[in-house]
Design a protein around this motif. Structure first.
Motif, PDB file in Angstrom:
ATOM      1  N   ALA A 103     -13.169  -4.582   6.867  1.00 16.76           N
ATOM      2  CA  ALA A 103     -12.467  -5.796   6.429  1.00 16.76           C
ATOM      3  C   ALA A 103     -11.544  -5.503   5.244  1.00 16.76           C
ATOM      4  O   ALA A 103     -10.417  -6.004   5.192  1.00 16.76           O
ATOM      5  CB  ALA A 103     -13.473  -6.882   6.061  1.00 16.76           C
ATOM      6  N   ILE A 104     -12.009  -4.694   4.304  1.00 20.49           N
ATOM      7  CA  ILE A 104     -11.155  -4.322   3.169  1.00 20.49           C
ATOM      8  C   ILE A 104      -9.919  -3.585   3.680  1.00 20.49           C
ATOM      9  O   ILE A 104      -8.786  -3.867   3.260  1.00 20.49           O
ATOM     10  CB  ILE A 104     -11.934  -3.446   2.167  1.00 20.49           C
ATOM     11  CG1 ILE A 104     -13.044  -4.255   1.488  1.00 20.49           C
ATOM     12  CG2 ILE A 104     -10.985  -2.859   1.110  1.00 20.49           C
ATOM     13  CD1 ILE A 104     -14.041  -3.400   0.708  1.00 20.49           C
ATOM     14  N   SER A 105     -10.116  -2.661   4.604  1.00 19.57           N
ATOM     15  CA  SER A 105      -9.008  -1.884   5.162  1.00 19.57           C
ATOM     16  C   SER A 105      -8.004  -2.793   5.870  1.00 19.57           C
ATOM     17  O   SER A 105      -6.786  -2.664   5.678  1.00 19.57           O
ATOM     18  CB  SER A 105      -9.566  -0.838   6.127  1.00 19.57           C
ATOM     19  OG  SER A 105      -8.540  -0.095   6.724  1.00 19.57           O
ATOM     20  N   VAL A 106      -8.500  -3.725   6.679  1.00 15.98           N
ATOM     21  CA  VAL A 106      -7.613  -4.650   7.393  1.00 15.98           C
ATOM     22  C   VAL A 106      -6.852  -5.533   6.394  1.00 15.98           C
ATOM     23  O   VAL A 106      -5.642  -5.745   6.549  1.00 15.98           O
ATOM     24  CB  VAL A 106      -8.395  -5.510   8.405  1.00 15.98           C
ATOM     25  CG1 VAL A 106      -7.517  -6.603   9.000  1.00 15.98           C
ATOM     26  CG2 VAL A 106      -8.968  -4.639   9.513  1.00 15.98           C
ATOM     27  N   GLN A 107      -7.530  -6.022   5.367  1.00 12.53           N
ATOM     28  CA  GLN A 107      -6.853  -6.874   4.389  1.00 12.53           C
ATOM     29  C   GLN A 107      -5.724  -6.114   3.682  1.00 12.53           C
ATOM     30  O   GLN A 107      -4.671  -6.670   3.411  1.00 12.53           O
ATOM     31  CB  GLN A 107      -7.845  -7.438   3.371  1.00 12.53           C
ATOM     32  CG  GLN A 107      -7.216  -8.356   2.340  1.00 12.53           C
ATOM     33  CD  GLN A 107      -6.592  -9.621   2.916  1.00 12.53           C
ATOM     34  OE1 GLN A 107      -6.740  -9.948   4.104  1.00 12.53           O
ATOM     35  NE2 GLN A 107      -5.881 -10.351   2.097  1.00 12.53           N
ATOM     36  N   GLN A 108      -5.935  -4.841   3.398  1.00  9.27           N
ATOM     37  CA  GLN A 108      -4.858  -4.056   2.791  1.00  9.27           C
ATOM     38  C   GLN A 108      -3.668  -3.943   3.735  1.00  9.27           C
ATOM     39  O   GLN A 108      -2.517  -3.979   3.307  1.00  9.27           O
ATOM     40  CB  GLN A 108      -5.368  -2.666   2.367  1.00  9.27           C
ATOM     41  CG  GLN A 108      -6.249  -2.739   1.161  1.00  9.27           C
ATOM     42  CD  GLN A 108      -6.551  -1.413   0.493  1.00  9.27           C
ATOM     43  OE1 GLN A 108      -7.325  -1.411  -0.425  1.00  9.27           O
ATOM     44  NE2 GLN A 108      -5.957  -0.304   0.913  1.00  9.27           N
ATOM     45  N   MET A 109      -3.928  -3.867   5.047  1.00 11.47           N
ATOM     46  CA  MET A 109      -2.834  -3.826   6.018  1.00 11.47           C
ATOM     47  C   MET A 109      -2.127  -5.176   6.090  1.00 11.47           C
ATOM     48  O   MET A 109      -0.900  -5.235   6.179  1.00 11.47           O
ATOM     49  CB  MET A 109      -3.355  -3.402   7.391  1.00 11.47           C
ATOM     50  CG  MET A 109      -3.797  -1.951   7.418  1.00 11.47           C
ATOM     51  SD  MET A 109      -4.062  -1.268   9.067  1.00 11.47           S
ATOM     52  CE  MET A 109      -5.322  -2.325   9.720  1.00 11.47           C
ATOM     53  N   VAL A 110      -2.903  -6.254   6.037  1.00 14.00           N
ATOM     54  CA  VAL A 110      -2.326  -7.606   6.076  1.00 14.00           C
ATOM     55  C   VAL A 110      -1.363  -7.804   4.909  1.00 14.00           C
ATOM     56  O   VAL A 110      -0.232  -8.289   5.080  1.00 14.00           O
ATOM     57  CB  VAL A 110      -3.454  -8.673   6.062  1.00 14.00           C
ATOM     58  CG1 VAL A 110      -2.921 -10.059   5.732  1.00 14.00           C
ATOM     59  CG2 VAL A 110      -4.197  -8.686   7.392  1.00 14.00           C
TER      60      VAL A 110
END
Length: 187
Positions: A103-110
């Motif tokens: 989730a942290i990784s995806v949020q950084q992409m968002v």
């Protein structure tokens, strides 16, 4: 745009222009995910990237019954299936961290996508079992989210307008409702 403005203006986008995301920008978005922190630096995230509209349309039909609510992803020029390889999970105090890490990784992409004017919508409405079978994923992989990406269209469809009203997604609780300061009591 500074970081707080980026965070404050980011919103779920469900209507996309057909314009493809330039390869160098997509690479920067993925790099932001790669650089995310994770428990014991295990980096459990794995990403499957779709850039063909035909493939995205086909995938949208393979999300199971619950996934039919995500018909808007068919118009996204890019879709990332965010997975976690549980072989790289860290378990601390009876808590698995692969979901948090991914989730942290995806949020950084968002946030990185938004910094380039590219909208996204974090999707959890899909049948993991059905989609996992379609993608022929290893048993150790879990699908955490679907992330359509694209430049936002100015005109919203009726479907998108209805979805935007339902969750009241612009409403945020004030800090005094979510933050408690700890003060050690004197004896």
């Amino acid at each position: 745009m500074d970081l707080m403005e980026l965070i404050a203006t980011r919103h779920s986008v469900r209507d996309y222009l057909p314009d493809p995301i330039p390869e160098e920008i997509l690479e920067q978005i993925l790099e932001a995910g790669r650089l995310a922190p994770s428990a014991r630096n295990r980096q459990p995230w794995r990403y499957i990237v779709f850039t063909s509209n035909d493939d995205i349309k086909e995938l949208s039909l393979r999300c199971g019954l619950i996934g039919l609510s995500n018909i808007f992803i068919r118009k996204a020029p890019c879709l990332i299936v965010a997975c976690a390889d549980t072989n790289y999970n860290v378990r601390i105090n009876h808590q698995d961290y692969y979901l948090v890490d991914t989730a942290i990784s995806v949020q950084q992409m968002v946030l990185t996508a938004w910094s380039y004017g590219i909208g996204s919508c974090w999707i959890a409405a899909f049948s993991e079992k059905t989609l996992k079978k379609y993608l022929q994923l290893p048993d150790s992989w879990r699908i955490v989210a679907l992330l359509p990406l694209g430049y936002p269209a100015e005109k919203k469809t009726l479907y998108t307008q209805a979805l935007s009203v339902f969750p009241k997604s612009k409403n945020r609780l004030p800090l005094d409702k979510i933050v408690t300061y700890y003060h050690k009591r004197s004896s």
